[in-house]
Design a protein around this motif. Structure first.
Motif, PDB file in Angstrom:
ATOM      1  N   THR A 182      49.790  52.662  22.777  1.00  0.00           N
ATOM      2  CA  THR A 182      48.780  51.742  22.002  1.00  0.00           C
ATOM      3  C   THR A 182      48.301  50.381  22.943  1.00  0.00           C
ATOM      4  N   LYS A 183      47.034  50.553  23.206  1.00  0.00           N
ATOM      5  CA  LYS A 183      46.322  49.346  23.955  1.00  0.00           C
ATOM      6  C   LYS A 183      45.718  48.773  23.070  1.00  0.00           C
ATOM      7  N   ARG A 184      45.871  47.290  22.837  1.00  0.00           N
ATOM      8  CA  ARG A 184      45.385  46.266  21.972  1.00  0.00           C
ATOM      9  C   ARG A 184      44.602  45.376  22.741  1.00  0.00           C
ATOM     10  N   GLY A 185      43.842  44.980  22.059  1.00  0.00           N
ATOM     11  CA  GLY A 185      42.725  43.933  22.290  1.00  0.00           C
ATOM     12  C   GLY A 185      41.270  44.356  22.547  1.00  0.00           C
ATOM     13  N   TYR A 186      40.343  43.529  23.262  1.00  0.00           N
ATOM     14  CA  TYR A 186      39.032  43.686  23.240  1.00  0.00           C
ATOM     15  C   TYR A 186      38.383  44.438  24.383  1.00  0.00           C
ATOM     16  N   THR A 187      37.554  45.175  23.954  1.00  0.00           N
ATOM     17  CA  THR A 187      36.934  46.165  24.966  1.00  0.00           C
ATOM     18  C   THR A 187      35.404  46.424  24.408  1.00  0.00           C
ATOM     19  N   GLN A 188      34.916  47.248  25.003  1.00  0.00           N
ATOM     20  CA  GLN A 188      33.481  47.558  24.520  1.00  0.00           C
ATOM     21  C   GLN A 188      33.351  49.136  25.004  1.00  0.00           C
ATOM     22  N   ILE A 189      32.173  49.846  24.234  1.00  0.00           N
ATOM     23  CA  ILE A 189      31.679  51.072  24.526  1.00  0.00           C
ATOM     24  C   ILE A 189      30.837  51.136  25.848  1.00  0.00           C
ATOM     25  N   VAL A 190      31.223  51.659  26.697  1.00  0.00           N
ATOM     26  CA  VAL A 190      30.291  51.770  28.091  1.00  0.00           C
ATOM     27  C   VAL A 190      29.736  52.916  28.438  1.00  0.00           C
ATOM     28  N   ARG A 191      29.889  54.059  27.865  1.00  0.00           N
ATOM     29  CA  ARG A 191      29.336  55.450  27.974  1.00  0.00           C
ATOM     30  C   ARG A 191      29.694  56.390  26.617  1.00  0.00           C
ATOM     31  N   LYS A 192      28.689  57.108  26.143  1.00  0.00           N
ATOM     32  CA  LYS A 192      28.982  58.233  25.316  1.00  0.00           C
ATOM     33  C   LYS A 192      28.416  59.388  25.609  1.00  0.00           C
ATOM     34  N   ARG A 193      29.202  60.445  25.133  1.00  0.00           N
ATOM     35  CA  ARG A 193      28.875  62.037  25.654  1.00  0.00           C
ATOM     36  C   ARG A 193      29.144  62.795  24.469  1.00  0.00           C
ATOM     37  N   VAL A 194      28.109  63.653  24.440  1.00  0.00           N
ATOM     38  CA  VAL A 194      28.123  64.915  23.485  1.00  0.00           C
ATOM     39  C   VAL A 194      28.805  66.017  24.158  1.00  0.00           C
ATOM     40  N   GLY A 195      29.839  66.654  23.381  1.00  0.00           N
ATOM     41  CA  GLY A 195      30.411  67.657  24.234  1.00  0.00           C
ATOM     42  C   GLY A 195      31.269  67.329  25.386  1.00  0.00           C
ATOM     43  N   PRO A 196      32.186  66.459  25.183  1.00  0.00           N
ATOM     44  CA  PRO A 196      33.140  65.957  26.358  1.00  0.00           C
ATOM     45  C   PRO A 196      33.764  66.847  26.866  1.00  0.00           C
ATOM     46  N   ASP A 197      34.229  66.997  28.102  1.00  0.00           N
ATOM     47  CA  ASP A 197      35.505  67.863  28.699  1.00  0.00           C
ATOM     48  C   ASP A 197      36.661  66.760  28.533  1.00  0.00           C
ATOM     49  N   TRP A 198      37.871  67.174  28.936  1.00  0.00           N
ATOM     50  CA  TRP A 198      38.998  66.584  28.914  1.00  0.00           C
ATOM     51  C   TRP A 198      39.823  66.801  30.092  1.00  0.00           C
ATOM     52  N   THR A 199      40.418  65.809  30.667  1.00  0.00           N
ATOM     53  CA  THR A 199      41.344  66.261  31.881  1.00  0.00           C
ATOM     54  C   THR A 199      42.537  65.215  31.255  1.00  0.00           C
ATOM     55  N   PRO A 200      43.644  65.968  31.307  1.00  0.00           N
ATOM     56  CA  PRO A 200      44.947  65.074  30.808  1.00  0.00           C
ATOM     57  C   PRO A 200      45.119  64.137  31.937  1.00  0.00           C
ATOM     58  N   THR A 201      45.749  63.068  31.552  1.00  0.00           N
ATOM     59  CA  THR A 201      46.156  61.955  32.390  1.00  0.00           C
ATOM     60  C   THR A 201      47.414  62.346  32.896  1.00  0.00           C
ATOM     61  N   GLN A 202      47.889  61.676  34.155  1.00  0.00           N
ATOM     62  CA  GLN A 202      49.066  61.987  34.902  1.00  0.00           C
ATOM     63  C   GLN A 202      50.442  61.757  33.974  1.00  0.00           C
ATOM     64  N   SER A 203      50.268  60.911  33.275  1.00  0.00           N
ATOM     65  CA  SER A 203      51.600  60.618  32.266  1.00  0.00           C
ATOM     66  C   SER A 203      51.493  61.929  31.185  1.00  0.00           C
ATOM     67  N   MET A 204      50.438  62.279  30.859  1.00  0.00           N
ATOM     68  CA  MET A 204      50.435  63.366  29.948  1.00  0.00           C
ATOM     69  C   MET A 204      50.938  64.512  30.479  1.00  0.00           C
ATOM     70  N   ILE A 205      50.595  64.700  31.924  1.00  0.00           N
ATOM     71  CA  ILE A 205      51.221  65.871  32.355  1.00  0.00           C
ATOM     72  C   ILE A 205      52.763  65.952  32.783  1.00  0.00           C
ATOM     73  N   GLU A 206      53.026  64.482  33.089  1.00  0.00           N
ATOM     74  CA  GLU A 206      54.492  64.240  33.157  1.00  0.00           C
ATOM     75  C   GLU A 206      55.504  64.718  32.176  1.00  0.00           C
TER      76      GLU A 206
END
Length: 187
Positions: free
Chosen positions: A92-116
């Motif tokens: 969980t990452k907590r704090g302030y951020t903002q939306i910088v990009r939006k995409r309909v029909g996104p593709d997905w690539t697992p992160t390195q930690s997910m692959i581990e």
């Protein structure tokens, strides 16, 4: 007169005991597992507790109550959506951020930690098996998104690897009203 081994009184007593046994056992058991409710326990939020102004728009994603709150920049629109949240505090990452990009029909690539954790994970193009669902909104934090999900069992649960997930029809609605530049706070 022959005595019946199953009298009406005996049947009534046994039937009542059978009905109440699961409730009695459940009340006596203490479960170390987390709460499994899906979309209950929402906590009302007020944008003024989190932002100085609404700006273009504002989102508060409350990981405790598992709800996403949206306010339009003019303050006229308020929406609340049930969400999936990260499985653990480490994800969980907590704090302030903002939306910088939006995409309909996104593709997905697992992160390195997910692959581990699961070496079988591979890139997925848009479609029914894609864990990002039908729409995705990317944040200033790399690999953290607000997105849909095809697996509706995840909503209301600790089930993501860090992202905030919504039902596909709800992310589609949020996608339409949350402009790029929407400020986001994850609690």
């Amino acid at each position: 007169m022959a005595h019946s081994p199953l009298s009406r009184r005996r049947l009534l007593v046994c039937g009542t005991a059978t009905l109440f046994t699961p409730a009695i056992l459940q009340a006596q058991s203490v479960s170390p597992t987390p709460n499994r409710r899906n979309t209950s326990s929402f906590v009302t939020q007020d944008w003024r507790d989190h932002f100085d102004t609404l700006g273009k728009a504002a989102i508060v994603a409350d990981t405790t109550s598992r709800a996403l709150h949206f306010w339009s920049g003019d303050g006229q629109t308020y929406k609340m959506y049930p969400t999936s949240v990260p499985r653990s505090d480490e994800l969980t990452k907590r704090g302030y951020t903002q939306i910088v990009r939006k995409r309909v029909g996104p593709d997905w690539t697992p992160t390195q930690s997910m692959i581990e954790r699961n070496p079988e994970l591979k890139y997925m193009p848009p479609g029914p098996g894609n864990p990002l669902g039908t729409h995705a909104m990317y944040l200033t934090w790399p690999a953290y998104l607000i997105h849909g999900t095809h697996d509706t069992r995840k909503i209301g649960r600790l089930s993501s690897d860090g992202c905030i997930g919504l039902y596909n029809h709800m992310i589609e609605a949020l996608f339409e009203i949350a402009p790029i530049g929407t400020q986001v706070r994850i609690l």
